[in-house]
Scaffold this active site. Structure first.
Site, mmCIF file in Angstrom:
data_model
loop_
_atom_site.group_PDB
_atom_site.id
_atom_site.type_symbol
_atom_site.label_atom_id
_atom_site.label_comp_id
_atom_site.label_asym_id
_atom_site.label_seq_id
_atom_site.Cartn_x
_atom_site.Cartn_y
_atom_site.Cartn_z
ATOM 1 N N THR A 90 0.802 -1.223 0.000
ATOM 2 C CA THR A 90 0.000 0.000 0.000
ATOM 3 C C THR A 90 0.838 1.278 0.000
ATOM 4 O O THR A 90 0.660 2.149 -0.855
ATOM 5 C CB THR A 90 -0.942 0.008 1.216
ATOM 6 O OG1 THR A 90 -1.866 -1.076 1.094
ATOM 7 C CG2 THR A 90 -1.711 1.316 1.310
ATOM 8 N N LYS A 173 -6.601 5.370 5.795
ATOM 9 C CA LYS A 173 -5.242 5.036 6.222
ATOM 10 C C LYS A 173 -4.362 6.273 6.214
ATOM 11 O O LYS A 173 -4.386 7.047 5.259
ATOM 12 C CB LYS A 173 -4.627 3.994 5.285
ATOM 13 C CG LYS A 173 -5.344 2.655 5.253
ATOM 14 C CD LYS A 173 -4.639 1.710 4.286
ATOM 15 C CE LYS A 173 -5.320 0.359 4.223
ATOM 16 N NZ LYS A 173 -4.632 -0.559 3.277
ATOM 17 N N ARG A 175 -1.165 6.365 5.684
ATOM 18 C CA ARG A 175 -0.238 6.278 4.557
ATOM 19 C C ARG A 175 -0.919 6.559 3.217
ATOM 20 O O ARG A 175 -0.272 6.989 2.266
ATOM 21 C CB ARG A 175 0.456 4.914 4.531
ATOM 22 C CG ARG A 175 -0.462 3.707 4.483
ATOM 23 C CD ARG A 175 0.353 2.414 4.667
ATOM 24 N NE ARG A 175 -0.459 1.199 4.612
ATOM 25 C CZ ARG A 175 -1.032 0.619 5.654
ATOM 26 N NH1 ARG A 175 -0.898 1.166 6.856
ATOM 27 N NH2 ARG A 175 -1.718 -0.504 5.522
ATOM 28 N N ASP A 357 -3.168 0.969 -5.776
ATOM 29 C CA ASP A 357 -1.821 0.834 -5.226
ATOM 30 C C ASP A 357 -1.245 -0.567 -5.435
ATOM 31 O O ASP A 357 -0.037 -0.763 -5.414
ATOM 32 C CB ASP A 357 -1.814 1.195 -3.741
ATOM 33 C CG ASP A 357 -2.877 0.440 -2.943
ATOM 34 O OD1 ASP A 357 -3.754 -0.205 -3.555
ATOM 35 O OD2 ASP A 357 -2.842 0.504 -1.701
#
Length: 551
Positions: A90, A173, A175, A357
């Site tokens: 990811t 998330k 990130r 991703d």
């Protein structure tokens, strides 16, 4: 400050309070560029976490006209887009999309990695120098783009507009929000499962804007928990999926999935339902409204990552009814989002790209059920067996520290000072690991140029190798073997099911069409740079996709 009258979200009309002083003034801004340079008012990056390319078509006949079908029919689909590195995770995927670079250069080699200098694991966005903003102190907010070594296309837009163009990242998330938004972003927001708040860190601001603080008070997850998770259509019409209950799925419950027990107790549970995507896109609409994104002649950028698909996919697998229902619901959410953009920004005034991703492997037990080879390995098992072999052979004590990111990491304090050379230890480890079930090959990464490998594997491993952050050996597993548990599934390999991703552009400057020419994830950022007439990111290795433009 100005008054916001209302916000239409997917489930109801919610009354909002005032916008913070950070919001752009409504007064029109003079055109900042020469008349012969045109740009869209807003660029929206949509990254669907764990979306395999074939999902564009697997459920195509069930999609609405205004969601995925609109992207494909009004936009330009780059059908053969691949990830050019491994492992495919990811954080790495989001970073590569927005930098146009590879882990060897941008430094994000995994969701986490082992730092041999500090002798600690490093999480991709961790930053102990910042604190949580938007909630009580928590490690969930101690995040920033500190570990990212290169600029992003969003950074370059900020630079090109002398920091007048706004950049905001949004994802469940951290990130998925922080890394796309880049170093110079105005804001990045992510979801705090312990409280149900959308939070940020002191890297970006001292306090969240009023519109966000008011939105957090709604605890929107509760509204969805009250509805439970039932299939969007009659369950017997889900012909692209296996039976509802399979022992190899990570969750044991069947439809309808009961959620009411989570109300005011478990805000994190919404991640593993399609409603996690709904609240993400609702927040994206609120950000557009509240921050006046796309309201003037200076291009803004909104980076959105839909992460619920990943949580659902890991738990149930790509052949589950849960996965199919999640994509059918996401399709409807996209239709609402695109309609909102048409109304708020103006059709033809914004540019969207949709990608992923990474993809995902089928659940190994599902594959075996259908007589297709598959299997799993375990990091813990790999370390235990390899250390046992090396201890017996060379009398070195626990010289293997880690197996992570498909890499073996040795304790260099022991390999550098031992009686046996490190090269001998690595060579013996390679031969041992090659004999383990599921292992195709094992490579000394420092000598990959001299290794006999298919070129695609060699290039992907090389692109994923960062000299200061990567391990010592890289292992390749047989197709549909992965490092994981006995239920559910994951991703991370070089194989097409993990590396073949969707890429569709739509809107300002994009002509309708499709191409089967091979392109790469690294081509997205330079394509946007060419479209916007700005500099590509400083670590960029990709090339513009020239087929997509009207010019």
């Amino acid at each position: 400050m100005k008054k916001i009258s209302c916000l239409i979200v997917s489930l109801s009309i919610l009354t909002l309070s005032t916008v913070s002083a950070q919001t752009k003034k409504a007064t029109p801004i003079a055109k900042a560029f020469p008349s012969d340079i045109a740009r869209p008012k807003l660029v929206i990056g949509l990254v669907v976490d764990q979306m395999r390319w074939d999902y564009l078509y697997r459920y195509y006949n069930r999609y609405t006209k205004g969601g995925f079908k609109r992207l494909i029919n009004e936009g330009f689909s780059v059908e053969n887009t691949f990830i050019p590195y491994t492992p495919t995770y990811t954080a790495v995927g989001h970073t590569t999309i927005y930098t146009g670079s590879v882990p060897a250069i941008h430094g994000i080699i995994g969701n986490d990695w082992y730092n041999s200098e500090s002798k600690k694991n490093v999480y991709c966005t961790e930053d102990s120098s910042v604190v949580t903003v938007g909630s009580s102190p928590s490690s969930e907010g101690n995040m920033s783009p500190k570990n990212l070594l290169a600029t992003t296309i969003t950074d370059e837009l900020r630079l090109a507009t002398n920091f007048k163009g706004k950049v905001i990242g949004i994802s469940l998330k951290d990130r998925g929000s922080i890394l796309p938004a880049g170093h110079a972003a105005n804001a990045a927001y992510w979801y705090q499962g312990s409280t149900g708040n959308w939070i940020t860190s002191s890297y970006y601001m001292k306090e969240v804007p009023t519109w966000m603080a008011d939105y957090n008070k709604l605890k929107l997850a509760n509204k969805f928990y009250a509805k439970n998770w039932e299939t969007l259509y009659p369950i017997d019409t889900y012909e692209n999926s296996t039976a509802d209950q399979k022992g190899y799925e990570g969750k044991t419950s069947t439809f309808p999935h009961q959620l009411t027990q989570n109300i005011n107790k478990n805000f994190d549970a919404i991640r593993s339902t399609p409603y996690g995507n709904t609240i993400t896109l609702d927040l994206a609409k609120l950000a557009i409204l509240s921050e006046d994104l796309g309201a003037d002649n200076i291009t803004d950028f909104l980076a959105v990552s839909c992460s619920a698909t990943d949580y659902v996919g890991h738990a149930y697998g790509p052949n589950s009814i849960e996965a199919e229902d999640t994509y059918l619901r996401l399709d409807k959410d996209f239709e609402e989002f695109f309609n909102y953009l048409d109304k708020k920004v103006g059709k033809g005034q914004y540019t969207i790209f949709l990608s992923a991703d990474h993809g995902v492997a089928h659940v190994p037990a599902f594959m075996k059920e259908n007589k297709i080879p598959a299997g799993i390995v375990s990091d813990r098992d790999i370390v235990f067996k390899l250390n046992g072999f090396l201890n017996n052979k060379f009398k070195v004590n626990n010289v293997v520290l880690k197996s992570m990111n498909n890499q073996i990491i040795f304790d260099h304090d022991k390999t550098d000072n031992g009686t046996v050379s490190f090269d001998v230890i690595k060579a013996a480890s390679i031969e041992f690991l090659k004999r383990m079930d599921g292992f195709t090959n094992v490579i000394d990464i420092s000598r990959i140029a001299q290794t006999t490998l298919p070129e695609v594997q060699k290039e992907m491993i090389t692109n994923g190798y960062n000299a200061r952050r990567s391990g010592d050996l890289y292992y390749i597993l047989d197709p549909n073997w992965f490092n994981g548990a006995s239920t559910g599934t994951t991703h991370g390999s070089w194989n097409p099911y993990d590396a073949h991703i969707p890429l569709v552009f739509m809107g300002w400057g994009i002509k309708p069409g499709a191409s089967n020419k091979t392109h790469y994830m690294t081509d997205i950022a330079p394509t946007l740079a060419a479209l916007l007439h700005i500099q590509m990111p400083n670590g960029c290795v990709g090339e513009p996709i020239t087929e997509i433009t009207n010019k």
